[in-house]
Design an enzyme around this catalytic site. Structure first.
Site, mmCIF file in Angstrom:
data_model
loop_
_atom_site.group_PDB
_atom_site.id
_atom_site.type_symbol
_atom_site.label_atom_id
_atom_site.label_comp_id
_atom_site.label_asym_id
_atom_site.label_seq_id
_atom_site.Cartn_x
_atom_site.Cartn_y
_atom_site.Cartn_z
ATOM 1 N N ASP A 114 0.859 -1.182 0.000
ATOM 2 C CA ASP A 114 0.000 0.000 0.000
ATOM 3 C C ASP A 114 0.894 1.230 0.000
ATOM 4 O OD1 ASP A 114 -1.728 2.105 0.593
ATOM 5 O OD2 ASP A 114 -2.931 0.932 1.998
ATOM 6 N N HIS A 115 0.850 2.000 -1.087
ATOM 7 C CA HIS A 115 1.763 3.131 -1.219
ATOM 8 C C HIS A 115 1.429 4.260 -0.260
ATOM 9 C CE1 HIS A 115 5.142 4.846 -3.181
ATOM 10 N NE2 HIS A 115 4.953 4.289 -4.357
ATOM 11 N N ARG A 116 0.296 4.175 0.437
ATOM 12 C CA ARG A 116 -0.040 5.204 1.413
ATOM 13 C C ARG A 116 0.752 5.039 2.707
ATOM 14 N NH1 ARG A 116 -6.351 4.204 1.853
ATOM 15 N NH2 ARG A 116 -5.463 2.102 2.052
#
Length: 463
Positions: free
Chosen positions: A433-435
């Protein structure tokens, strides 16, 4: 004669329904407390339902293959007492009216429910404090507490099944006008709203066509599909595990902005180390267990990947990092793909991990994994190499932040100290998850695990 009716209990994880697979008793059979009486299939697993009463089976409230709702009558048992209960229909109606009115259960009724376990699975606690209820309590002094004057309509929805019906049909329940006491929203209100929306969305009926222009009747089962013109082999509504998988995959892709990194890893020394352990001790941890041990250690160094992001009620996002690891692993079963998880995997060595993988895989294939076995993971590893493929950008097990994928191990030409040699190579991927982190964190985790796989003796010495 005293007839007690057992309601289908809450099977965990907010599940509201289950398919009745088979009865293990019949009307007239003598049953004992805790005796398995039926097998039901939830979206998670197969579950045996124990009987909370002792006596003679009076009524089975369902047939095999039927969807049974939580908190609806499941089985009635004649417990042999002298006091007769109200007839079945009367009891069910009384229960619903009590639920809608939000009244307190009389003390003697509550005590009786506690004694007989009520609609609670045996072994999960039977006190009234543990029972899930939507009825209001009385404060000290016996005066009923007034309902909170919440502005939202949703606050006057007592039955979780009504909420689920609205949610599954993308209906904003705050727009529904309740017809129950004090504006309580009932199932019929939601169904009426859905019918109204469907009618409003339906296109106006076209003018009648001439007989020559009337299209042929729709194809029956086994006919041609109207959109593709191709023969239809089968068509069915998704349910059970397949529906759960479809929903989970869609949610993951919709909610998580994922990225994928991968690396080819020389695992020649890892395989040799495992062979040495097996020769010395007669058995050795699986390759997946050894890699998982490195992965768990890597999560301590890069905790962002052992986390999750979840939406808040006000529309915000909450990022939660976990100190320990519940390690999920993808397992293919006859019922579909499930993800059992090893609880507190950070406390286990490679041998213990290997044993837990084997145990959980077995119960999952047999359909006997419990809700706790199939929920609560914080990080997942997926060994798709067993399908003889090299790589895959796996879909993250929502709401986790990452999934580690392992491809098959295959011999390839590899440059070692400037010379080409035949080495055992495994492609490893990480979808994240790039967040929760940037690429540097994901790459750092991958390099730590890959280096440990390449030189396992050095890595194990530091664990």
């Amino acid at each position: 004669m005293s007839i007690k009716t057992f309601l289908l209990p809450d099977l965990g994880e907010g599940l509201t329904e289950a398919e009745l697979v088979r009865w293990m008793v019949a009307a007239g059979d003598v049953v004992a407390v805790d005796q398995p009486i039926a097998e039901v299939e939830t979206a998670k697993s197969l579950v045996e339902i124990p009987c909370p009463f002792e006596g003679v089976v009076s009524t089975l409230h369902g047939d095999a293959g039927q969807m049974m709702l939580v908190d609806e009558p499941f089985i009635s048992v004649n417990t042999g007492g002298e006091e007769a209960e109200a007839p079945e229909a009367e009891r069910a109606q009384s229960y619903r009216e009590e639920e809608r009115a939000g009244t307190q259960v009389p003390a003697e009724e509550s005590a009786e429910a506690d004694e007989g376990s009520g609609n609670v699975l045996i072994g999960y606690g039977t006190s009234s404090a543990q029972r899930k209820t939507s009825r209001r309590r009385k404060p000290r002094g016996g005066v009923a507490a007034p309902a909170a004057q919440a502005p939202a309509e949703a606050a006057r929805v007592i039955n979780p099944l009504v909420r689920k019906l609205a949610r599954d049909n993308a209906l904003d329940i705050t727009t529904v006008r309740g017809s129950g006491p004090e504006g309580l929203i009932l199932r019929t209100d939601v169904e009426a709203a859905l019918s109204a929306d469907a009618a409003a969305a339906a296109p106006a009926a076209p003018a009648p066509a001439s007989a020559a222009a009337v299209p042929a009747a729709p194809a029956q089962a086994g006919g041609a599909d109207s959109k593709t013109g191709l023969p239809v082999a089968s068509s069915q509504v998704l349910s059970g595990v397949r529906k759960t998988i479809a929903t989970a995959m869609s949610t993951s892709r919709r909610e998580i902005p994922e990225a994928t990194v991968w690396v080819d890893v020389d695992v020649t020394k890892l395989l040799k180390l495992r062979s040495m352990i097996k020769e010395a001790e007669g058995q050795a941890p699986s390759v997946m267990a050894l890699i998982s041990r490195f992965a768990v250690a890597g999560l301590r160094r890069f905790p962002e990947l052992n986390s999750r992001i979840e939406a808040e009620a006000d529309g915000g996002l909450r990022h939660t990092l976990f100190e320990g690891v519940n390690l999920g692993f993808a397992a293919q079963t006859g019922r579909g793909l499930v993800v059992p998880n090893v609880r507190n995997a950070h406390k286990l060595n490679a041998k213990e991990l290997s044993a837990e993988f084997a145990r959980l895989a077995t119960v999952a294939r047999e359909g006997k994994a419990g809700v706790a076995d199939l929920s609560g993971s914080t990080f997942t590893i997926n060994n798709y190499g067993v399908f003889n493929v090299d790589g895959s950008a796996a879909i993250i097990n929502y709401p986790e932040a990452a999934i580690l994928g392992l491809g098959r191990i295959i011999e390839k030409p590899w440059v070692v100290n400037g010379k080409i040699k035949v080495r055992s190579i495994c492609e490893m991927t990480l979808s994240f998850d790039h967040r929760v982190c940037d690429g540097g964190t994901a790459a750092g985790f991958m390099r730590y695990v890959a280096d440990a796989m390449t030189d396992p003796k050095t890595a194990l010495a530091s664990l």
